[in-house]
Scaffold this active site. Structure first.
Site, PDB file in Angstrom:
ATOM      1  N   GLY A 172      -5.967 -42.752 -13.888  1.00 43.69           N
ATOM      2  CA  GLY A 172      -6.178 -41.308 -13.994  1.00 43.69           C
ATOM      3  C   GLY A 172      -7.103 -40.956 -15.139  1.00 43.69           C
ATOM      4  O   GLY A 172      -7.986 -40.096 -15.003  1.00 43.69           O
ATOM      5  N   TYR A 173      -6.910 -41.622 -16.262  1.00 42.34           N
ATOM      6  CA  TYR A 173      -7.745 -41.370 -17.441  1.00 42.34           C
ATOM      7  C   TYR A 173      -9.194 -41.755 -17.151  1.00 42.34           C
ATOM      8  O   TYR A 173     -10.129 -41.003 -17.454  1.00 42.34           O
ATOM      9  CB  TYR A 173      -7.200 -42.165 -18.628  1.00 42.34           C
ATOM     10  CG  TYR A 173      -7.922 -41.908 -19.925  1.00 42.34           C
ATOM     11  CD1 TYR A 173      -7.584 -40.818 -20.716  1.00 42.34           C
ATOM     12  CD2 TYR A 173      -8.933 -42.758 -20.373  1.00 42.34           C
ATOM     13  CE1 TYR A 173      -8.235 -40.571 -21.919  1.00 42.34           C
ATOM     14  CE2 TYR A 173      -9.589 -42.527 -21.567  1.00 42.34           C
ATOM     15  CZ  TYR A 173      -9.239 -41.430 -22.343  1.00 42.34           C
ATOM     16  OH  TYR A 173      -9.893 -41.191 -23.527  1.00 42.34           O
ATOM     17  N   ALA A 174      -9.391 -42.940 -16.537  1.00 41.16           N
ATOM     18  CA  ALA A 174     -10.746 -43.387 -16.231  1.00 41.16           C
ATOM     19  C   ALA A 174     -11.430 -42.410 -15.277  1.00 41.16           C
ATOM     20  O   ALA A 174     -12.613 -42.070 -15.455  1.00 41.16           O
ATOM     21  CB  ALA A 174     -10.709 -44.791 -15.626  1.00 41.16           C
TER      22      ALA A 174
END
Length: 254
Positions: free
Chosen positions: A158-160
């Site tokens: 999700g962060y990427a």
């Protein structure tokens, strides 16, 4: 020539300013002469450490609280700011979160929260404030990107995805607004010693592997973002648009 870096008389809105990179940016902009509007989910409305640091530099500090995982709250904050009559000269979109979980176990709740905080809220705030900047004919918008704007990372899908989106949002807004007096850019931090990377710092093997790849041989610090943030917020960067400036001790060069 050096006076092009002077931010005296400017007002900068810094999200996620309570600690880490955001606090470092807020203090640097204040040192360059800007008054600061600070906002984060848990920022003390009076007596915060970042507020005291800004005021010690002789600048004004105004605090707001807003939960960036709640789109209604973000819109309410933008409306409250607009009603106050203040249109920031500089918008630092730094608020963010990270959730570590292998992709097969990365549930919808983790994904939704990270995308909302790191990408959707950034767009909503940029749209609302950017509209006013366009009407005025000037403004600087700076996003906090990441090395994962370029790389995939490990156990942070999700962060990427959110940080990859920030890189493209930076370019998309620059394409629309560069000709209207705005500069839209991003700063991509490398591995910085903050709360967000504590798990990596505490993992002896992972920390060793990270340091071995960084030519400068150390984790970054919030103060490493003073120069880059002041540069992109100042007239010195008037012909810089749609760029993602990597501040990583040389990581991406390896």
């Amino acid at each position: 020539m050096l006076n092009t870096f002077d931010l005296t008389g400017k007002t900068a809105l810094v999200t996620g300013c309570k600690r880490g990179i955001g606090r470092g940016m807020a203090e640097a902009l204040a040192q360059a002469g800007a008054d600061i509007i600070g906002v984060s989910a848990t920022l003390e409305l009076d007596g915060s450490a970042v507020g005291q640091a800004v005021e010690a530099l002789g600048r004004k500090f105004t605090a707001y609280q807003s939960d960036f995982s709640d789109r209604v709250a973000v819109k309410a904050f933008a409306a409250e700011l607009e009603a106050s009559g203040v249109v920031p000269d500089i918008l630092i979109n730094n608020a963010g979160t990270i959730k570590r979980k292998p992709a097969a176990e990365h549930d919808d709740g983790l994904w939704d929260e990270v995308i909302e905080v790191n990408l959707s809220a950034q767009f909503v705030l940029s749209r609302e404030i950017g509209r006013q900047m366009v009407a005025r004919g000037s403004g600087k918008i700076i996003f906090t990107a990441s090395l994962l704007t370029f790389q995939g990372g490990i156990t942070v899908p999700g962060y990427a995805a959110s940080k990859g989106g920030i890189g493209q949002l930076t370019k998309a807004l620059a394409n629309e607004w560069a000709g209207k007096g705005l500069n839209v850019n991003a700063i991509a931090p490398g591995y910085i010693a903050t709360d967000n990377t504590q798990a990596l710092q505490d993992d002896a093997d992972r920390s060793k592997a990270i340091l071995e790849r960084i030519p400068q041989g150390r984790w970054g610090r919030p103060e490493d973002f003073a120069g880059p943030s002041v540069f992109l917020a100042s007239d010195a960067a008037n012909y810089v648009n749609g760029e993602v400036l990597v501040v990583d001790g040389g990581w991406m060069g390896r």
